[in-house]
Design a protein around this motif. Structure first.
Motif, PDB file in Angstrom:
ATOM      1  N   ALA A 203       0.832  -1.205   0.000  1.00  0.00           N
ATOM      2  CA  ALA A 203       0.000   0.000   0.000  1.00  0.00           C
ATOM      3  C   ALA A 203       0.867   1.257   0.000  1.00  0.00           C
ATOM      4  N   ILE A 204       1.947   1.236   0.788  1.00  0.00           N
ATOM      5  CA  ILE A 204       2.861   2.389   0.834  1.00  0.00           C
ATOM      6  C   ILE A 204       3.522   2.580  -0.527  1.00  0.00           C
ATOM      7  N   ASN A 205       3.980   1.476  -1.120  1.00  0.00           N
ATOM      8  CA  ASN A 205       4.637   1.569  -2.430  1.00  0.00           C
ATOM      9  C   ASN A 205       3.671   2.016  -3.531  1.00  0.00           C
ATOM     10  N   ALA A 206       2.383   1.694  -3.362  1.00  0.00           N
ATOM     11  CA  ALA A 206       1.379   2.076  -4.356  1.00  0.00           C
ATOM     12  C   ALA A 206       0.836   3.485  -4.115  1.00  0.00           C
ATOM     13  N   ARG A 207       1.378   4.174  -3.116  1.00  0.00           N
ATOM     14  CA  ARG A 207       0.943   5.521  -2.734  1.00  0.00           C
ATOM     15  C   ARG A 207      -0.521   5.525  -2.286  1.00  0.00           C
ATOM     16  N   ALA A 208      -0.959   4.447  -1.645  1.00  0.00           N
ATOM     17  CA  ALA A 208      -2.349   4.357  -1.190  1.00  0.00           C
ATOM     18  C   ALA A 208      -2.546   5.201   0.066  1.00  0.00           C
ATOM     19  N   SER A 209      -3.775   5.696   0.233  1.00  0.00           N
ATOM     20  CA  SER A 209      -4.097   6.444   1.444  1.00  0.00           C
ATOM     21  C   SER A 209      -4.807   5.565   2.471  1.00  0.00           C
ATOM     22  N   ASP A 210      -5.498   4.513   1.989  1.00  0.00           N
ATOM     23  CA  ASP A 210      -6.250   3.634   2.887  1.00  0.00           C
ATOM     24  C   ASP A 210      -6.193   2.192   2.401  1.00  0.00           C
ATOM     25  N   LEU A 211      -6.298   1.257   3.353  1.00  0.00           N
ATOM     26  CA  LEU A 211      -6.442  -0.167   3.048  1.00  0.00           C
ATOM     27  C   LEU A 211      -7.772  -0.624   3.622  1.00  0.00           C
ATOM     28  N   HIS A 212      -8.520  -1.409   2.850  1.00  0.00           N
ATOM     29  CA  HIS A 212      -9.802  -1.952   3.304  1.00  0.00           C
ATOM     30  C   HIS A 212      -9.711  -3.474   3.334  1.00  0.00           C
ATOM     31  N   PHE A 213      -9.961  -4.065   4.518  1.00  0.00           N
ATOM     32  CA  PHE A 213     -10.024  -5.523   4.655  1.00  0.00           C
ATOM     33  C   PHE A 213     -11.499  -5.863   4.866  1.00  0.00           C
ATOM     34  N   GLU A 214     -12.122  -6.527   3.866  1.00  0.00           N
ATOM     35  CA  GLU A 214     -13.574  -6.663   3.851  1.00  0.00           C
ATOM     36  C   GLU A 214     -14.012  -8.123   3.802  1.00  0.00           C
ATOM     37  N   PRO A 215     -14.675  -8.612   4.864  1.00  0.00           N
ATOM     38  CA  PRO A 215     -15.163 -10.002   4.865  1.00  0.00           C
ATOM     39  C   PRO A 215     -16.576 -10.099   4.291  1.00  0.00           C
ATOM     40  N   TYR A 216     -16.790 -11.078   3.414  1.00  0.00           N
ATOM     41  CA  TYR A 216     -18.116 -11.373   2.877  1.00  0.00           C
ATOM     42  C   TYR A 216     -18.428 -12.845   3.135  1.00  0.00           C
ATOM     43  N   GLU A 217     -19.602 -13.283   2.715  1.00  0.00           N
ATOM     44  CA  GLU A 217     -20.029 -14.640   3.043  1.00  0.00           C
ATOM     45  C   GLU A 217     -19.119 -15.693   2.426  1.00  0.00           C
ATOM     46  N   TYR A 218     -18.727 -15.478   1.169  1.00  0.00           N
ATOM     47  CA  TYR A 218     -17.949 -16.502   0.481  1.00  0.00           C
ATOM     48  C   TYR A 218     -16.555 -16.037   0.071  1.00  0.00           C
ATOM     49  N   ASN A 219     -16.220 -14.814   0.325  1.00  0.00           N
ATOM     50  CA  ASN A 219     -14.875 -14.368  -0.032  1.00  0.00           C
ATOM     51  C   ASN A 219     -14.411 -13.257   0.899  1.00  0.00           C
TER      52      ASN A 219
END
Length: 574
Positions: A203-219
């Motif tokens: 994320a730092i190397n991609a110059r991202a401002s935020d990371l989202h970790f998102e759980p769903y029913e099947y993925n």
């Protein structure tokens, strides 16, 4: 049916080899050679056949289906997440190259590329106490699916991760959480730790401002926000969602036993020679905790005012305002428009040994040496207004308030600005003129606004065109006029650019630039405020004084080739 066809061809060939010879797909010599190869390699006849290239997996599947009257299915159309788990043991699936598809009553539908394997039938029947029924599938697709099924979540994570970075987990000076300490050993799971570290580094190397970790029913999905846009980067195994959430919560000093309410925390990662802070927010969802991590890179607060994208006249107005001994400067815009970075940049300019600067934020995003930063803590009764009252007894020169949210905070901030202090703050409004009417609607007296506010800057962030791939754009003249250009602007020197896209950018854009409306509060605007004029009256007067609105500022950036017309229209479409 299958048994009768196999019995028609005498000789030493068996199973799939015999079916293919009967169907004219192989001759006896080829079948013999492949059978010997399979025996030497300790693999199945089907695997040896497909590897040799003599028959394509799809052709093989349809030939067997027709000869043996067994249904055929395309595994590409199967939702892997909905396949039954645990009916056939992983070891058994791998050994006989079979995959459970569905269960109906005492029947188990099993995918295989070799439906003649009677030994597999007996083993599955014994292990599951169900009657297996074959469904023929393509061998290569089956192998690919089996690799994903049999690999554990740990192995999949190990394949996703590489390199070693370590977290600098600072000691919590507040109350200790015994649950976190007790659980720390449970989540010191090496692949999970490496995966989290890799995501943060990526994320730092991609110059991202935020990371989202998102759980769903099947993925389970991981997304980065880069240049204001969310994009999916990977889908780790669903099985790790609990361990990953626990790992993040432990190093963020959060309560890992509490999963019913949102929590906020911070963590720090050593990245080369510098340490980067991360703000962590958890949110309970239907299928687990969604976690958003904001990257707080201190270097963003030290970019310098030139890097933010102010035009020369706008920069001059802003520097003149913050250089005054007292008064209020307001920065407005929606969430994620770069207000905090603008304020921090101003504070860095003013941060001198002879100046006492205090800030109250919710929370303090970036640590600024030489500046006294205070965090809001509503549970302890430390809100913006309480902190402001305390600041006034701390002999301040400059006060920064993270956000003016209510009348109480606004009143104290204005009184501070009227009693010899420079006050800076943010508000959520659409433009600079609307900020003044917003303060009036909050209940602030017009004469207090007129006597304290000296400048308002509204801002948006627009994506910058990639310098490597941007190309000249041929916009219709009518579209340019509708966007806000005048006939006089569209001369021969006007050469706009458009996004193209290359390997070093994100769909033609790389980085972001600010679009600003910098409005000093002149005497005429003060008179409009005192007469309780509308935002439209203030905007009309500001325009007469040469203040560009956000759209006009964006069009200047288009003319300079910094961004595209589409991007400016998108971010200034009020």
């Amino acid at each position: 049916m299958a048994d009768s066809i196999l019995a028609e061809s005498p000789g030493h060939l068996t199973g799939v080899a015999r079916v293919l010879v009967n169907a004219g797909k192989l001759d006896s010599t080829e079948a013999d050679t492949l059978a010997r190869t399979a025996k030497e390699q300790k693999s199945s006849f089907v695997h040896a056949l497909v590897s040799s290239g003599k028959l394509k997996p799809a052709d093989l599947a349809h030939t067997l289906s027709k000869a043996l009257s067994v249904p055929v299915m395309d595994l590409a159309a199967v939702d892997v997440q909905r396949l039954p788990k645990g009916i056939i043991d992983n070891k058994l699936s791998s050994q006989y190259q079979v995959l459970a598809l569905s269960k109906r009553g005492n029947r188990l539908f099993v995918a295989a590329s070799d439906p003649t394997n009677q030994e597999a039938v007996e083993r599955i029947k014994f292990a599951t106490q169900l009657n297996p029924e074959w469904v023929i599938v393509e061998h290569d697709k089956l192998l690919k699916l089996l690799e994903g099924q049999t690999a554990s979540a740990q192995e999949q994570l190990s394949a996703l991760t590489s390199s070693d970075f370590e977290f600098d987990v600072t000691e919590d000076t507040g109350s200790t959480q015994q649950e976190s300490a007790d659980a720390a050993s449970d989540v010191e799971d090496a692949p999970v730790v490496r995966f989290l570290q890799k995501m943060l580094i990526d994320a730092i190397n991609a110059r991202a401002s935020d990371l989202h970790f998102e759980p769903y029913e099947y993925n389970y999905r991981v997304r980065f926000r880069v240049d204001g846009e969310l994009r999916e980067v990977t889908q780790p195994p669903v099985a790790i969602k609990e361990k990953l959430a626990s790992r993040i919560k432990v190093i963020s000093k959060l309560d890992i036993a509490e999963k019913r309410v949102p929590q906020d925390g911070r963590m720090k990662l050593k990245f080369g020679n510098k340490a980067i802070d991360f703000r962590v927010s958890t949110l309970p969802t239907l299928f687990g905790e969604k976690i958003v991590i904001r990257i707080l890179d201190p270097s963003s607060a030290k970019l310098g005012i030139e890097a933010l994208g102010y035009e020369p006249a706008e920069k001059e107005r802003l520097l003149a305002a913050i250089g005054r001994p007292y008064g209020m400067v307001l920065v407005t815009g929606p969430t994620g428009s770069g207000k905090t970075v603008s304020l921090y940049t101003c504070l860095n300019i003013l941060n001198q040994p002879g100046v006492n600067i205090s800030t109250v934020e919710d929370p303090a995003e970036i640590n600024l040496p030489g500046i006294n930063q205070v965090n809001v803590n509503d549970r302890a009764g430390m809100n913006f207004s309480v902190a402001l009252k305390a600041f006034l007894r701390q002999d301040p020169d400059i006060i920064m308030v993270g956000e003016i949210r209510d009348l109480d905070t606004a009143d104290i901030a204005i009184k501070a600005a009227q009693t010899g202090h420079m006050v800076m703050s943010t508000l959520h409004t659409n433009d600079a003129p609307g900020t003044l009417t917003r303060l009036m609607n909050m209940g602030v007296a017009p004469f207090n606004i007129a006597s304290s506010v000296i400048l308002i800057t509204a801002q948006r962030l627009a994506r910058k065109l990639c310098e490597n791939c941007k190309a000249p754009a041929d916009y219709p003249r009518e579209a340019l006029l509708r966007a806000g250009y005048k006939e006089a602007d569209l001369d021969g020197s006007f050469k706009p650019y458009k996004a193209v896209g290359c390997s070093s950018c994100n769909n033609g854009y790389k980085g972001r630039v600010g679009i600003y409306q910098v409005m000093p509060i002149s005497e005429e605007i003060q008179r409009i405020i005192l007469s309780q004029g509308t935002a439209m009256d203030i905007a009309k007067q500001a325009k007469a004084e040469g203040v560009r609105d956000l759209r006009e500022s964006g069009l200047v950036k288009v003319r300079a080739g910094v961004t595209s017309l589409e991007e400016v229209i998108a971010v200034t479409n009020e």
